[in-house]
Structure formats: C-alpha cells, structure tokens
Scaffold this motif. Structure first.
Motif, mmCIF file in Angstrom:
data_model
loop_
_atom_site.group_PDB
_atom_site.id
_atom_site.type_symbol
_atom_site.label_atom_id
_atom_site.label_comp_id
_atom_site.label_asym_id
_atom_site.label_seq_id
_atom_site.Cartn_x
_atom_site.Cartn_y
_atom_site.Cartn_z
ATOM 1 N N PRO A 1 0.816 -1.228 0.000
ATOM 2 C CA PRO A 1 0.000 0.000 0.000
ATOM 3 C C PRO A 1 0.843 1.268 0.000
ATOM 4 C CG PRO A 1 -0.897 -1.600 1.540
ATOM 5 C CD PRO A 1 0.429 -2.137 1.100
ATOM 6 N N MET A 2 1.971 1.259 0.725
ATOM 7 C CA MET A 2 2.844 2.426 0.714
ATOM 8 C C MET A 2 3.542 2.570 -0.628
ATOM 9 S SD MET A 2 4.543 2.675 4.511
ATOM 10 C CE MET A 2 5.374 4.217 4.063
ATOM 11 N N GLN A 3 3.916 1.452 -1.254
ATOM 12 C CA GLN A 3 4.544 1.526 -2.569
ATOM 13 C C GLN A 3 3.614 2.193 -3.580
ATOM 14 O OE1 GLN A 3 7.669 0.864 -3.178
ATOM 15 N NE2 GLN A 3 8.178 -0.119 -1.227
ATOM 16 N N ALA A 4 2.323 1.988 -3.405
ATOM 17 C CA ALA A 4 1.353 2.555 -4.337
ATOM 18 C C ALA A 4 1.316 4.078 -4.279
ATOM 19 C CB ALA A 4 -0.031 1.985 -4.054
ATOM 20 N N MET A 5 1.752 4.668 -3.153
ATOM 21 C CA MET A 5 1.736 6.122 -3.035
ATOM 22 C C MET A 5 3.096 6.742 -3.371
ATOM 23 S SD MET A 5 1.723 6.698 1.134
ATOM 24 C CE MET A 5 2.597 8.265 1.238
ATOM 25 N N ARG A 6 4.047 5.933 -3.784
ATOM 26 C CA ARG A 6 5.391 6.441 -4.064
ATOM 27 C C ARG A 6 5.382 7.353 -5.288
ATOM 28 N NH1 ARG A 6 8.877 4.624 -7.411
ATOM 29 N NH2 ARG A 6 7.812 2.619 -7.659
ATOM 30 N N ARG A 7 6.062 8.506 -5.177
ATOM 31 C CA ARG A 7 6.116 9.484 -6.263
ATOM 32 C C ARG A 7 7.549 9.771 -6.709
ATOM 33 N NH1 ARG A 7 2.705 14.604 -4.463
ATOM 34 N NH2 ARG A 7 3.408 15.256 -6.539
ATOM 35 N N GLN A 8 8.512 9.046 -6.163
ATOM 36 C CA GLN A 8 9.908 9.244 -6.535
ATOM 37 C C GLN A 8 10.621 7.894 -6.418
ATOM 38 O OE1 GLN A 8 11.514 12.136 -3.750
ATOM 39 N NE2 GLN A 8 10.344 11.273 -2.083
ATOM 40 N N PRO A 9 11.756 7.716 -7.087
ATOM 41 C CA PRO A 9 12.392 6.391 -7.127
ATOM 42 C C PRO A 9 13.238 6.099 -5.886
ATOM 43 C CG PRO A 9 13.615 7.912 -8.498
ATOM 44 C CD PRO A 9 12.428 8.673 -7.992
ATOM 45 N N SER A 10 12.677 6.331 -4.727
ATOM 46 C CA SER A 10 13.408 6.161 -3.468
ATOM 47 C C SER A 10 13.536 4.707 -3.050
ATOM 48 C CB SER A 10 12.694 6.957 -2.357
ATOM 49 O OG SER A 10 11.308 6.662 -2.327
ATOM 50 N N HIS A 11 12.936 3.808 -3.802
ATOM 51 C CA HIS A 11 12.953 2.377 -3.482
ATOM 52 C C HIS A 11 14.086 1.625 -4.164
ATOM 53 C CE1 HIS A 11 11.274 2.612 -7.411
ATOM 54 N NE2 HIS A 11 11.080 1.310 -7.521
ATOM 55 N N LEU A 12 14.814 2.264 -5.054
ATOM 56 C CA LEU A 12 15.788 1.563 -5.887
ATOM 57 C C LEU A 12 17.040 1.166 -5.116
ATOM 58 C CD1 LEU A 12 15.655 3.658 -9.190
ATOM 59 C CD2 LEU A 12 14.526 1.476 -8.695
ATOM 60 N N PRO A 13 17.727 0.108 -5.551
ATOM 61 C CA PRO A 13 19.010 -0.238 -4.945
ATOM 62 C C PRO A 13 19.978 0.950 -5.038
ATOM 63 C CG PRO A 13 18.245 -2.016 -6.364
ATOM 64 C CD PRO A 13 17.317 -0.867 -6.602
#
Length: 355
Positions: free
Chosen positions: A265-277
């Motif tokens: 659910p939090m990933q769905a609200m992501r607006r920037q590529p802050s999840h990348l390796p």
C-alpha cells in the motif's frame, strides 16, 4: 525517450488565454517576440505551471489553482520574492522575471520565471539514465547535500530574515495543521485524533539553529543536469517556504520517502524512485543528514509523524476542493485513500516508537 521534463496539453478548465497573456508579457519582459505556444507541466497538485515557448526563449508561468481564493496559501508575490533573493545564497533557484497582480490577465495573480531544462525524476528512474547502484547512492547523497546546504543558508544575508517566525515553530506547526485539517475534513476523511494527541504529548523544543524550510523538498522538485544526471542544477516549488526548524523540514521530506521494504500500500503512493538499490533508507537518510549537517537527531519518530500528518493535511485540502467541485482534476478523487493510508502508517509508527 526525451529525458528532460516535458510539458503536455493543458487540462480542461485550466487554459490560459494567449491573446491576453502574450501582449502583457511582451510589454513587461524585454526581448520577447512572436506568439508563444502554451502547454502545461502535468506534475504537481497545487499551483499550476505552464510552459510558454517563444521562438528564442522559453518561460514558465506559475499561478494558483482554480477554485481557491485564499491568497495566503498561494502567494505568488512571496514565491517570486523568495526565488530572486534566496538565489543569492542558494544558486539552485530559477530566476524570476515578473510578478503580475492584475487578475484580469489570466484570472489570478501569477509570476514568470526562467525555464531550467533538465531531468525531473518521478516514480521511477528512466532506463536511459543507466545508473548503477553506486551512482544511484551518490545521486541520493547529492540530494541530501543540497538539502543540508539549503538549511545552512544565511537567510538574513539574503534579505529574508522576515520570511517567517522561527520562535515556537514546532508548536505552531502542530497547532496550525490540526486547525487546517479540521477545516478541510470531509465526511469520508479519518480524524487523526490519536496521532494529534501523540504529537502534542511528545513535542520537542525548537532546534536552536533555525533555517530556510523548503516544506516540499522531493526528487520531483529538483532538476538534474542532463549532461551529468548526478548533479542537481535547480530546485523548484518554493510556495511553502518559510523560516523554522530544519528537522521539521526533514520530517516533511521523509514523509514522502518510500523505501524498498515498505508494504505494497505504501509503494502505491510512491512518487519518486526512493525504493531503488542504492537509495538510502529513511534511517540512513537521517543518519547521513545528521553527519553532513552536524545536527544531533535523537527523536526522529516525532518529525516523521509530523511530516505524515502535515502531508495528510495537504492531501485533504486538495481533496476538499475536489469533493466540493472546485476543481475538475480527476487525479484528486484518490486523495482520500492516500489520507487514510497515511493515518494507518502513522499509527503503526506510534505503536513501534520508543518515544
């Protein structure tokens, strides 16, 4: 694929009348010739941003959203002043050329600034950038470095000592957003009562060194150099900028920061590529900020919770306009779900906090 940020067609109901704005700009900005092609930048959920393409120059126009008349929330003159004075100490501000208070030109106040061409990151990193994990980490650190640099600006030397009131900033922000949330609440919105009570109970003193608070520092508000994508050449969206506690600003930014191990659910609200390796986790972000700024951060849960509550307030204010038919932008229909998700996440952080 073109990596530099692109404008698109203008959303229905948000058009600019070229027959009115073009003669006005030509009379006030030297060197403009011809009739501009007008398009709109699709990002953003508050002030509206347009691209005016002349034969020899490109300009950007910023105006308040339709359906909102509270000047204090969308003060074009204030943002114009910040751009032109802050850039003396923070060279990443675009140059602003003109502030217009004559609402007959486009139906609202507006200002005009230079277009800084570059790459703006949204929810993902374009494949064409071909950044590996090490480069991505360096980009993230550069992002934090510019944030620290902003918070260390000598705002008095820039003529901005009157931009805000740093005293009692933490208390005023909690009280202010509590009041704004209550006024914007719709029947389908969560109440945030437990979070508000926790914030009031755990409230720390203001940090002794106030600074410029951007209030919306995110990857989609910075411009990367197309020739060196690890380098930031511009910072945008200064409408909420004030003076205050830099750690509160850090909380604002981390409220948007979705990391790789956050739930779906939090990933769905992501607006920037802050999840990348290579991208820093929220805790690593805080640690690196503390290292670079020299500030001690003992109770970041408070600032993170504040950031989420404030973000919910902003989201709800925008949803309020949609709920009451003041905007036709269909994107905002989903903002009520984002508000609920933020409250759920905030309650989970409270349940795990050591404060």
């Amino acid at each position: 694929m073109v990596l530099t940020d692109q404008s698109t067609s203008i959303r229905f109901g948000e058009e600019l009348d070229v027959t009115l704005i073009a003669p006005y700009l030509q009379a006030h900005i030297p060197g403009l010739t011809g009739t501009p092609r007008i398009s709109q930048f699709p990002g953003g959920a508050s002030n509206l941003t347009y691209l005016l393409e002349y034969p020899d120059q490109e300009l950007v126009v910023r105006r308040p959203p339709f359906g909102h008349k509270a000047r204090s929330a969308h003060d074009m003159g204030r943002e114009f002043r910040i751009l032109n004075q802050l850039r003396n100490g923070f060279p990443y501000c675009p140059k602003a050329y003109l502030h217009c208070t004559d609402e007959s030109v486009i139906g609202a106040e507006f200002y005009v600034m230079e277009r800084v061409k570059g790459i703006i990151l949204r929810d993902r990193l374009p494949d064409e950038l071909k950044l590996d994990e090490t480069q991505t980490r360096q980009l993230c650190r550069n992002f934090v470095d510019r944030f620290v640099e902003l918070h260390n600006v000598d705002y008095a030397a820039c003529g901005l000592a009157d931009l805000g009131k740093p005293e009692n900033y933490v208390q005023r922000q909690i009280a202010g957003w509590t009041d704004r949330y209550a006024k914007a609440r719709t029947p389908d919105a969560p109440n945030w009562e437990m979070v508000i009570a926790w914030l009031n109970e755990k409230m720390p003193a203001d940090h002794p060194k106030p600074g410029i608070v951007h209030n919306d520092y995110r990857f989609d508000n910075v411009i990367l150099d197309p020739e060196d994508p690890l380098s930031i050449v511009g910072v945008l969206d200064w409408e909420l900028t004030t003076l205050g506690d830099p750690l509160m600003d850090l909380g604002n930014t981390l409220a948007y920061w979705i990391q790789a191990d956050d739930p779906a659910p939090m990933q769905a609200m992501r607006r920037q590529p802050s999840h990348l390796p290579g991208m820093l986790t929220r805790q690593a972000f805080v640690d690196y900020y503390a290292e670079r700024s020299g500030l001690r951060i003992d109770n970041f849960d408070f600032y993170y919770l504040y950031g989420m509550f404030r973000l919910a307030g902003i989201v709800q204010q925008i949803y309020y306009r949609f709920f009451h038919g003041q905007t036709q932008d269909k994107r905002f229909a989903q903002f009520i779900h984002l508000n609920r998700l933020l409250e759920q996440n905030a309650l989970q952080v409270i349940g795990q906090s050591a404060l």
